[in-house]
Design a protein around this motif. Structure first.
Motif, PDB file in Angstrom:
ATOM      1  N   ILE A  99       3.238  10.844  -9.144  1.00 19.81           N
ATOM      2  CA  ILE A  99       2.505  11.181 -10.373  1.00 19.81           C
ATOM      3  C   ILE A  99       1.732  12.479 -10.190  1.00 19.81           C
ATOM      4  N   GLU A 100       1.107  12.649  -9.029  1.00 20.66           N
ATOM      5  CA  GLU A 100       0.326  13.856  -8.769  1.00 20.66           C
ATOM      6  C   GLU A 100       1.222  15.088  -8.659  1.00 20.66           C
ATOM      7  N   ARG A 101       2.408  14.901  -8.099  1.00 22.87           N
ATOM      8  CA  ARG A 101       3.302  16.036  -7.862  1.00 22.87           C
ATOM      9  C   ARG A 101       4.005  16.492  -9.133  1.00 22.87           C
ATOM     10  N   THR A 102       4.216  15.555 -10.066  1.00 28.73           N
ATOM     11  CA  THR A 102       4.983  15.842 -11.283  1.00 28.73           C
ATOM     12  C   THR A 102       4.038  15.974 -12.464  1.00 28.73           C
ATOM     13  N   ARG A 103       4.279  16.948 -13.306  1.00 27.26           N
ATOM     14  CA  ARG A 103       3.457  17.145 -14.495  1.00 27.26           C
ATOM     15  C   ARG A 103       4.326  17.095 -15.744  1.00 27.26           C
ATOM     16  N   GLY A 104       3.689  17.057 -16.889  1.00 24.67           N
ATOM     17  CA  GLY A 104       4.425  17.027 -18.143  1.00 24.67           C
ATOM     18  C   GLY A 104       4.945  15.646 -18.466  1.00 24.67           C
ATOM     19  N   ARG A 105       5.974  15.589 -19.291  1.00 25.73           N
ATOM     20  CA  ARG A 105       6.462  14.310 -19.803  1.00 25.73           C
ATOM     21  C   ARG A 105       7.133  13.473 -18.723  1.00 25.73           C
ATOM     22  N   ARG A 106       7.459  14.083 -17.586  1.00 29.60           N
ATOM     23  CA  ARG A 106       8.131  13.358 -16.509  1.00 29.60           C
ATOM     24  C   ARG A 106       7.162  12.729 -15.523  1.00 29.60           C
ATOM     25  N   GLN A 107       5.887  12.924 -15.737  1.00 28.53           N
ATOM     26  CA  GLN A 107       4.887  12.516 -14.756  1.00 28.53           C
ATOM     27  C   GLN A 107       4.960  11.032 -14.432  1.00 28.53           C
ATOM     28  N   VAL A 152       0.840  -1.209   0.000  1.00 27.86           N
ATOM     29  CA  VAL A 152       0.000   0.000   0.000  1.00 27.86           C
ATOM     30  C   VAL A 152       0.869   1.249   0.000  1.00 27.86           C
ATOM     31  N   ALA A 153       1.942   1.233   0.785  1.00 26.96           N
ATOM     32  CA  ALA A 153       2.843   2.387   0.827  1.00 26.96           C
ATOM     33  C   ALA A 153       3.484   2.631  -0.535  1.00 26.96           C
ATOM     34  N   GLY A 154       3.840   1.556  -1.228  1.00 30.40           N
ATOM     35  CA  GLY A 154       4.402   1.700  -2.564  1.00 30.40           C
ATOM     36  C   GLY A 154       3.411   2.312  -3.533  1.00 30.40           C
ATOM     37  N   ALA A 155       2.166   1.844  -3.464  1.00 30.65           N
ATOM     38  CA  ALA A 155       1.123   2.404  -4.326  1.00 30.65           C
ATOM     39  C   ALA A 155       0.902   3.881  -4.018  1.00 30.65           C
ATOM     40  N   ALA A 156       0.915   4.225  -2.726  1.00 32.59           N
ATOM     41  CA  ALA A 156       0.731   5.623  -2.329  1.00 32.59           C
ATOM     42  C   ALA A 156       1.893   6.484  -2.807  1.00 32.59           C
ATOM     43  N   ALA A 157       3.112   5.953  -2.722  1.00 34.50           N
ATOM     44  CA  ALA A 157       4.276   6.709  -3.171  1.00 34.50           C
ATOM     45  C   ALA A 157       4.213   6.971  -4.673  1.00 34.50           C
ATOM     46  N   SER A 158       3.804   5.965  -5.434  1.00 37.74           N
ATOM     47  CA  SER A 158       3.668   6.137  -6.877  1.00 37.74           C
ATOM     48  C   SER A 158       2.635   7.210  -7.205  1.00 37.74           C
ATOM     49  N   ALA A 159       1.480   7.128  -6.539  1.00 38.00           N
ATOM     50  CA  ALA A 159       0.423   8.114  -6.789  1.00 38.00           C
ATOM     51  C   ALA A 159       0.892   9.522  -6.433  1.00 38.00           C
ATOM     52  N   ALA A 160       1.635   9.658  -5.341  1.00 39.37           N
ATOM     53  CA  ALA A 160       2.121  10.977  -4.921  1.00 39.37           C
ATOM     54  C   ALA A 160       3.105  11.547  -5.940  1.00 39.37           C
TER      55      ALA A 160
END
Length: 235
Positions: free
Chosen positions: A95-103, A85-93
């Protein structure tokens, strides 16, 4: 010639993790990640004695041993679920924090680095590091499943073979009754399950021959997917 091939490989990686998605890029990325997940899952069994993508199994094990009074097993199972669950949360965070082609590139790069740490650390420490290795691999699996779930708009989950096999059964049932079974969806699901299975076979052989160091080529694939987008100009 070699420079051209490197540029072509980098371009292919950027297309697979680009924010603007196509069904083709989703399938290419999902197939590769499913293979990596299958290999890492097999590695978890051969190197650590346990599968690391089976949260249903961990939850069932926790319930069984809670009834039997096996507190240590319950705590270990819940810890594995918590790491996933922590890994999934880290991935989501990320993705949400980064925008553009690096998301979507950042989660893949982080997974690659962690998988390299898992392989090198396991080779150096050995059996005493098993609990930490198991926790780290569950974290990585959670990251990967969340990453492809977000990239594909929740259409694909690469570590969740139970869900994919269930969907295969659904499509077969719909097709048998002639009620609009989706052949394309069935083909995609079969491809992903096949990629997970093939990855598992390669992982089983690789981890038996090379031990934890077989994690390094898997980490390299993840870094190849993410680094070209991080190295490109911000966009």
């Amino acid at each position: 010639m070699r420079a051209g091939r490197r540029l072509g490989a980098a371009r292919a990686a950027r297309v697979m993790v680009a924010p603007r998605r196509t069904g083709r890029s989703d399938l290419a990325l999902a197939s590769l990640l499913a293979g990596i997940a299958g290999a890492a899952n097999a590695g978890g069994f051969f190197a650590l004695g346990d599968y690391t993508s089976h949260m249903t199994g961990y939850l069932a094990r926790a319930a069984d041993h809670l009834a039997l009074g096996g507190l240590a097993v319950v705590l270990a199972s819940l810890a594995a679920i918590g790491c996933f669950v922590a890994g999934a949360a880290a991935s989501a965070a990320l993705i949400e924090r980064t925008r553009g082609r690096r998301q979507y590139a950042w989660p893949l790069v982080v997974q690659g680095v962690l998988l390299a740490v898992f392989g090198i650390g396991g080779a150096l420490v050995g059996a005493p590091g098993r609990p930490a290795g198991l926790a780290l691999l569950c974290f990585i699996m959670g990251m990967q499943n969340a990453t492809i779930t977000r990239i594909s708009g929740a259409r694909i989950r690469t570590t969740h073979a139970t869900g994919m096999i269930t969907d295969i059964g659904i499509e077969l049932g719909r097709g048998a009754l002639r009620r609009g079974g989706d052949r394309r969806a069935l083909a995609i699901l079969l491809r992903l399950v096949g990629a997970f299975l093939l990855g598992g076979v390669l992982g089983a052989v690789g981890y038996r021959l090379a031990g934890m160091l077989f994690s390094l080529p898997l980490a390299g694939l993840l870094l190849w997917l993410g680094l070209p987008s991080l190295a490109a100009r911000r966009g």
